[in-house]
Design an enzyme around this catalytic site. Sequence first.
Site, PDB file in Angstrom:
ATOM      1  N   CYS A 253       0.827  -1.210   0.000  1.00 17.05           N
ATOM      2  CA  CYS A 253       0.000   0.000   0.000  1.00 17.05           C
ATOM      3  C   CYS A 253       0.861   1.261   0.000  1.00 17.05           C
ATOM      4  O   CYS A 253       0.391   2.339  -0.356  1.00 17.05           O
ATOM      5  CB  CYS A 253      -0.947   0.003   1.199  1.00 17.05           C
ATOM      6  SG  CYS A 253      -0.099  -0.102   2.794  1.00 17.05           S
TER       7      CYS A 253
ATOM      8  N   ARG B 167       4.217   1.321  -1.416  1.00 16.24           N
ATOM      9  CA  ARG B 167       5.283   1.355  -2.425  1.00 16.24           C
ATOM     10  C   ARG B 167       4.991   0.410  -3.586  1.00 16.24           C
ATOM     11  O   ARG B 167       4.356  -0.635  -3.422  1.00 16.24           O
ATOM     12  CB  ARG B 167       6.632   1.013  -1.797  1.00 16.24           C
ATOM     13  CG  ARG B 167       6.776  -0.376  -1.245  1.00 16.24           C
ATOM     14  CD  ARG B 167       8.124  -0.545  -0.522  1.00 16.24           C
ATOM     15  NE  ARG B 167       8.209   0.304   0.655  1.00 16.24           N
ATOM     16  CZ  ARG B 167       8.959   1.397   0.730  1.00 16.24           C
ATOM     17  NH1 ARG B 167       9.712   1.764  -0.286  1.00 16.24           N
ATOM     18  NH2 ARG B 167       8.970   2.128   1.834  1.00 16.24           N
TER      19      ARG B 167
ATOM     20  N   GLU C 203       8.809  -0.756  11.186  1.00 19.03           N
ATOM     21  CA  GLU C 203       7.676  -1.695  11.132  1.00 19.03           C
ATOM     22  C   GLU C 203       8.148  -3.032  10.555  1.00 19.03           C
ATOM     23  O   GLU C 203       9.033  -3.093   9.711  1.00 19.03           O
ATOM     24  CB  GLU C 203       6.513  -1.099  10.339  1.00 19.03           C
ATOM     25  CG  GLU C 203       6.823  -0.760   8.896  1.00 19.03           C
ATOM     26  CD  GLU C 203       6.277  -1.794   7.933  1.00 19.03           C
ATOM     27  OE1 GLU C 203       5.794  -2.838   8.390  1.00 19.03           O
ATOM     28  OE2 GLU C 203       6.357  -1.554   6.724  1.00 19.03           O
ATOM     29  N   ASN C 204       7.542  -4.106  11.038  1.00 14.97           N
ATOM     30  CA  ASN C 204       8.009  -5.455  10.714  1.00 14.97           C
ATOM     31  C   ASN C 204       7.401  -6.054   9.459  1.00 14.97           C
ATOM     32  O   ASN C 204       8.002  -6.916   8.826  1.00 14.97           O
ATOM     33  CB  ASN C 204       7.739  -6.391  11.895  1.00 14.97           C
ATOM     34  CG  ASN C 204       8.667  -6.119  13.064  1.00 14.97           C
ATOM     35  OD1 ASN C 204       9.869  -5.956  12.873  1.00 14.97           O
ATOM     36  ND2 ASN C 204       8.117  -6.052  14.260  1.00 14.97           N
TER      37      ASN C 204
ATOM     38  N   GLY D 250     -15.513  -4.323  22.100  1.00 14.97           N
ATOM     39  CA  GLY D 250     -15.333  -4.016  20.685  1.00 14.97           C
ATOM     40  C   GLY D 250     -14.655  -5.175  19.976  1.00 14.97           C
ATOM     41  O   GLY D 250     -13.587  -5.629  20.402  1.00 14.97           O
TER      42      GLY D 250
ATOM     43  N   GLY E 291     -14.007  -5.109  16.575  1.00 18.99           N
ATOM     44  CA  GLY E 291     -13.490  -4.655  15.284  1.00 18.99           C
ATOM     45  C   GLY E 291     -11.999  -4.925  15.171  1.00 18.99           C
ATOM     46  O   GLY E 291     -11.436  -5.721  15.929  1.00 18.99           O
ATOM     47  N   GLU E 292     -11.350  -4.235  14.244  1.00 20.68           N
ATOM     48  CA  GLU E 292      -9.920  -4.473  14.011  1.00 20.68           C
ATOM     49  C   GLU E 292      -9.081  -4.177  15.248  1.00 20.68           C
ATOM     50  O   GLU E 292      -8.223  -4.970  15.641  1.00 20.68           O
ATOM     51  CB  GLU E 292      -9.427  -3.616  12.840  1.00 20.68           C
ATOM     52  CG  GLU E 292      -7.966  -3.853  12.500  1.00 20.68           C
ATOM     53  CD  GLU E 292      -7.485  -3.012  11.332  1.00 20.68           C
ATOM     54  OE1 GLU E 292      -6.305  -3.139  10.975  1.00 20.68           O
ATOM     55  OE2 GLU E 292      -8.290  -2.221  10.781  1.00 20.68           O
ATOM     56  N   ALA E 293      -9.336  -3.019  15.885  1.00 18.24           N
ATOM     57  CA  ALA E 293      -8.552  -2.644  17.063  1.00 18.24           C
ATOM     58  C   ALA E 293      -8.787  -3.614  18.215  1.00 18.24           C
ATOM     59  O   ALA E 293      -7.844  -4.051  18.884  1.00 18.24           O
ATOM     60  CB  ALA E 293      -8.892  -1.219  17.492  1.00 18.24           C
TER      61      ALA E 293
END
EC number: 1.2.1.70
Length: 411
Positions: A50, A52, A104-105, A179, A181-183
Amino acid sequence: MPRLLEELTAVILTHRDAPLDVVGSFESRVGEAYQILRGVVDEAVVLATCNRFEVYALPRRGFVETVIGFLGEASRYARILHGMDVVRHLFRVAAGLESAIIGENEILGQVARAYEEARRRGVAGKYLGLLFSQAVRTGKLVRSRTRISYGNVGAPGAAVKLAREAAGGFDGKHVVVVGAGEAGSIMASLVREEAPTARISIVNRSVDRARELAGKVRGEAYGLDMLPKLLAAADVVLVAVTVNEPVIKRSMLEDVGRHLVVVDISNPPAVEQPIPSNVYYAGLRDVEKVIKEVLAVRIREVPKAEAIVEEQVALLRKLWLKRGADEAIAEIMRYANRVMEEEVEELVSRLRGLGVDGAALLVARSFAYSLTKKLLRPLILYAHEAALEGSLSKLEEIAQKYRDELARRQH
């Protein structure tokens, strides 16, 4: 055939130079990219995320023009790199130094998968194989020798860190995640990774979604109506929901009557203010402060990471030159062995005609092999020295002459 490091070329389109939506539009076009590369590369790898879109190649004529044409209007944001600049860029990418979030990994796996995809398509050969294997190695070295990937810079990860520190860990604790969701999913997964013995309860408006997440983290699923009862039994509460008004009322927290850790990354907050004195509470601002602290640690590690990258760039250069020298030597040896075989066959034929016995013929053949190796030894030593000095182009000229002569003899 040996390939010069200077031939290595990359067309680079990244988040640093172009709008994210422009770069991201190419993430799903990897297949098209490989199609248009046919005929204009000897080897190629397409790295598309997303953030590069990068094409690495040992090119033929028309490579750059073809990729620029494929990029269309986005080509005005592209950069073209050659030789050592390509190596340095890819190694920095793998190390997380070129990422939107330093260290970031995920990018390391993306680099490895990009090469595997190219290999599967049959367009990544031994030279790009060397380049990408060393890039992945560099990324791992940087992460093992520095703190470039220290901590978690996502809000869910930072929230879990705050909660862990406030609660003294999660093992044996009851953790309620509000929650699904993604988080919420990230927070629940992180808790389970850290604490195999924790009890995890997932609370969500949709109980089906709560069940889905609970199944992944060995937890229990509940609807929002069960919140008061769950809070009364909880040690830690992690909240990540989208609501117009708080789902956790002050009265619910007061009814708990004991110490409780609550971390809420919802925006707007999902926990009613003010917070009772029995509750340790951290909101989005507290989480953002943790993220800044983590990023500060990572930024301090950049010089160390860059030093490792430069070491590995220098190593790659040596490995590339050695591979080129080995290939050039192989070309010369193919020619020498062909000539030797022809001459030995002629000699053996003549000796047989003179009545020489079989043992003597074997000695003659062995002598020819030994003589060939001894005659070529200075050239082989020169080839390795030339590689170490970076004089591969001259060596390639010599190898080409042997290649041409071998082709002439075969015809």
